[in-house]
Scaffold this active site. Structure first.
Site, PDB file in Angstrom:
ATOM      1  N   ASP A 414      89.564 -16.524  25.988  1.00 10.04           N
ATOM      2  CA  ASP A 414      88.490 -17.281  25.346  1.00 10.04           C
ATOM      3  C   ASP A 414      89.049 -18.269  24.320  1.00 10.04           C
ATOM      4  OD1 ASP A 414      85.888 -17.981  24.693  1.00 10.04           O
ATOM      5  OD2 ASP A 414      85.213 -15.921  24.421  1.00 10.04           O
ATOM      6  N   ASP A 477      77.646 -19.385  28.452  1.00  9.65           N
ATOM      7  CA  ASP A 477      77.088 -18.225  27.757  1.00  9.65           C
ATOM      8  C   ASP A 477      75.596 -18.091  28.041  1.00  9.65           C
ATOM      9  OD1 ASP A 477      79.406 -17.314  26.644  1.00  9.65           O
ATOM     10  OD2 ASP A 477      79.120 -18.275  24.704  1.00  9.65           O
TER      11      ASP A 477
HETATM   12  C1  GLA Z   1      82.314 -16.307  23.680  1.00  5.46           C
HETATM   13  C2  GLA Z   1      82.246 -16.039  25.166  1.00  5.46           C
HETATM   14  C3  GLA Z   1      81.369 -14.828  25.418  1.00  5.46           C
HETATM   15  C4  GLA Z   1      81.927 -13.635  24.674  1.00  5.46           C
HETATM   16  C5  GLA Z   1      82.069 -13.965  23.204  1.00  5.46           C
HETATM   17  C6  GLA Z   1      82.801 -12.860  22.472  1.00  5.46           C
HETATM   18  O1  GLA Z   1      81.105 -16.730  23.182  1.00  5.46           O
HETATM   19  O2  GLA Z   1      81.775 -17.168  25.849  1.00  5.46           O
HETATM   20  O3  GLA Z   1      81.280 -14.556  26.792  1.00  5.46           O
HETATM   21  O4  GLA Z   1      83.166 -13.295  25.230  1.00  5.46           O
HETATM   22  O5  GLA Z   1      82.784 -15.169  22.992  1.00  5.46           O
HETATM   23  O6  GLA Z   1      82.935 -13.129  21.126  1.00  5.46           O
END
Ligand code: GLA
Length: 658
Positions: A414, A477
């Site tokens: 990420d 997300d």
């Molecule tokens: C980001 C990712 C999510 C999750 C969060 C965790 O927003 O896109 O899928 O992994 O971080 O903090």
């Protein structure tokens, strides 16, 4: 170096004549009129350029001449040279099976002193038409990949990224059509394999043509090339379709799939929406038990397992297992997951560090910093300076150890904030991405078989550069199924379904507060690479059985969805939305149909299928009624999938009759 032609295959090479270009006037000189393959700043060039440099004496005028050409296998390299110390190689690599060309440039400092490179694009492209229609995507976090079109008129349109990632906002490609549809018409397209700052310029010139320039973004950037150093730009993949947008997408999907690890993408469970930071051993054990019960193949623990990470404000950089949450390390969880027949995956955000972390306390100098201001946090975190060799070495060592000590098959990588105030060096944004690619590549080489998912707050890093090193992308997300129909359609213009992660999650959706029935949510998620993000611990037996049935359906259809051809069907503005997948031998097809809340009680439109064999006869069942029609009927008359009620959906399979 002059561009001559871009369009359908020519029947005779003699058509390629480089006739004289006459100046129009003393204000429109030949240099400016010429469609050049790689326009370089200098002389009477006033349009957008690919390269501009500053020589040690401050001069910025380049007078490059062709200095040779080499043909090798499927490739051509043309060398340009300016005797004052700059050489350019233009690389062309033909992919005959995909009918695509890869292009990139190498800029060399052939002088004795450092050369400043203000801009070095990957390619310039020309289309001998005007008033074309540009396609790209627009959006922001949780609203990525919203396709848009825009007619190009005189002047230019610039799409770019300045945040250090390829971004949620636009995507590094240019698609231009001349009144094409999904299945008809001329389309020219080019995509850049780069996951950082990019610039795509579409410039309709006064001279009856359109110029495209794609490459690194020269914004706030200057690259210094030491004597004898060479700078290789990212690759652009380009092509032309005379059969509309679907044919373009298919070739780009094939190109993307060829970059990816060939193994099927496992159905995964991810605990983020279920637990957020509140992960612990017992909770994860229970989620894993239930995930295995519904047929999940890979169990991924998301954020919160490491350091002192209880919220977005702490812990990043401390990639050691939280002793409070996992007193005996990850082994008990991993053994449990493996014992249930699943593989194990884990979330990381390696490029970042929290101010409240051991790593930052030990190395406050390891982040990007401007000497004049305090560093900014976003989501409570800083960006590590990945251009530093010690930071690279540290990250490799820590991640390598994590992968060595634990049976981990999958990383979710990420990156949750953009870069800002990066300091005085104006080349760090480019080198940062190169360091990410290098690090992921070395980890994969040291741990063969791991799959790595690219995520940047959802879909902030989706591009062919990412698909060269990563194996999956987290699309957004936003897991609301109705929103996902829009996002996934935009994504499909260029990128393949196999690398498009899509999860079934709980309702009401955490973001939109919308409650959409499970069948609809599951079918939308099946259109990509299926994952489950629901809180399985709260599901009753009936819900678990429904999820298990959807997983089983997906596993049966996965070869058609991931290895077949995807078709965007119907009108994206209708209440009814359709997506189709057809196996390569056209013996099996799947049609997903979705009904959004009806505005005018819209009647089912005939949806016409694409990609079937016209002479083959297909069996299918709609609304419980078995039917049999030829591919020609299905393509030209279509079928009615009558749905009733907001968020009704259907999955129709077409099977060739022997
Ligand atoms: C980001 C990712 C999510 C999750 C969060 C965790 O927003 O896109 O899928 O992994 O971080 O903090």
């Amino acid at each position: 170096m002059r561009h001559l032609y871009w369009g359908p295959r020519l029947p005779r090479v003699e058509d390629l004549v480089a006739g004289e270009i006459w100046p129009l006037s003393s204000n429109d000189l030949a240099e400016d009129l010429t469609p050049e393959e790689y326009p370089i700043h200098g002389g009477f060039r006033y349009g957008e350029t690919c390269l501009s440099v500053r020589f040690p004496d401050g001069s910025r005028e380049v007078r490059a001449v062709v200095d040779g050409m080499a043909v090798e296998d499927e490739g051509v390299v043309v060398a340009l040279r300016d005797g004052r110390g700059v050489g350019v190689e233009l690389h062309y690599w033909v992919l005959p099976e995909l009918d695509l060309i890869e292009r990139w440039a190498v800029v060399a400092n052939t002088g004795e002193e450092p050369l400043a490179v203000a801009e070095a694009a990957s390619a310039g492209l020309h289309i001998s038409r005007r008033n074309l229609i540009l396609h790209n995507v627009a959006g922001h976090w949780a609203a990525e990949q919203q396709g848009f079109t825009q007619r190009i008129g005189p002047g230019k349109v610039v799409l770019e990224a300045r945040r250090g990632i390829s971004t949620h906002h636009h995507n590094p490609y240019v698609v231009l059509d001349d009144d094409a549809t999904e299945n008809t018409g001329d389309v020219w397209f080019a995509a850049l394999a780069w996951s950082g700052n990019f610039r795509a310029v579409v410039e309709q010139r006064q001279f009856a043509d359109t110029r495209v320039i794609l490459g690194w973004n020269p914004w706030d950037s200057e690259i210094t090339l030491a004597p004898r150093d060479r700078l290789t730009t990212p690759t652009v993949v380009a092509g032309y379709s005379d059969a509309g947008l679907a044919a373009m997408s298919h070739r780009l999907h094939d190109y993307g799939n060829a970059l990816l690890d060939p193994r099927p993408r496992p159905v995964l469970y991810n605990s983020w929406e279920a637990t957020e930071f509140a992960v612990d051993l017992d909770g994860q054990l229970e989620l894993a038990r239930r995930a295995a019960r519904i047929g999940v193949e890979l169990f991924v623990i998301d954020d919160g397992w490491f350091g002192r990470r209880d919220s977005i404000d702490d812990g990043l950089g401390d990639w050691w297992v939280s002793p409070g949450k996992f007193p005996d390390g990850l082994t008990p969880l991993i053994d449990h997951v493996r014992g249930l027949g699943m593989e194990f995956g884990i979330w990381l955000e390696p490029e970042m560090v929290s101010p409240a972390s051991d790593l930052y306390a030990a190395h406050p100098d390891w982040i990007y910093r401007d000497p004049g201001v305090a560093p900014d946090t976003a989501r409570g975190q800083y960006v590590l300076d990945l251009t530093r060799a010690d930071v690279q070495a540290h990250l490799f060592e820590v991640l390598d150890r994590l992968l060595t000590e634990n049976d981990i098959a999958y990383l979710k990588w990420d990156a949750n904030r953009p870069m800002s105030a990066v300091g005085v060096d104006r080349d760090v944004q480019r080198r940062h991405i190169a360091a990410v690619y290098d690090l992921v590549g070395r980890l994969k080489a040291a741990h063969p078989g791991i799959l790595v998912e690219a995520c940047a707050s959802g879909g902030g890093r989706i591009d062919f550069g990412a698909l060269r090193v990563f194996d999956d992308v987290w699309t957004s997300d936003n897991t609301d199924a109705a929103d996902r129909l829009v996002i996934q359609r935009g994504y499909s213009l260029v990128y393949p379904a196999k690398a498009m992660r899509s999860w079934i999650t709980d309702v009401p959706n955490f973001l939109t507060q919308r409650s959409i029935p499970l069948d609809f949510r599951a079918r939308v998620a099946m259109c990509g690479s299926l994952g489950i993000g629901s809180d399985l611990s709260t599901c009753d037996d009936g819900e678990l059985e429904s999820l298990a049935a959807h997983v089983a359906t997906f596993l049966r259809l996965r070869p058609v969805i991931h290895d077949g051809r995807q078709f965007r069907l119907g009108d994206p503005n209708d209440d009814y939305r359709f997506v189709g997948y057809v196996s390569r031998d056209a013996r099996h097809a799947v049609l997903f149909a979705f009904l959004l809340p009806g505005r005018l009680g819209q009647r089912s439109p005939h949806v016409r299928l694409s990609g079937l064999d016209p002479d083959t006869v297909y069996d299918f069942t709609i609304n419980g009624v078995a039917d049999r029609r030829s591919g020609t009927w299905l393509a030209h008359h279509g079928v009615d999938v009558w749905l009733q009620g907001d968020y009704a959906s259907a999955l129709v399979e077409f099977t060739a009759v022997d």
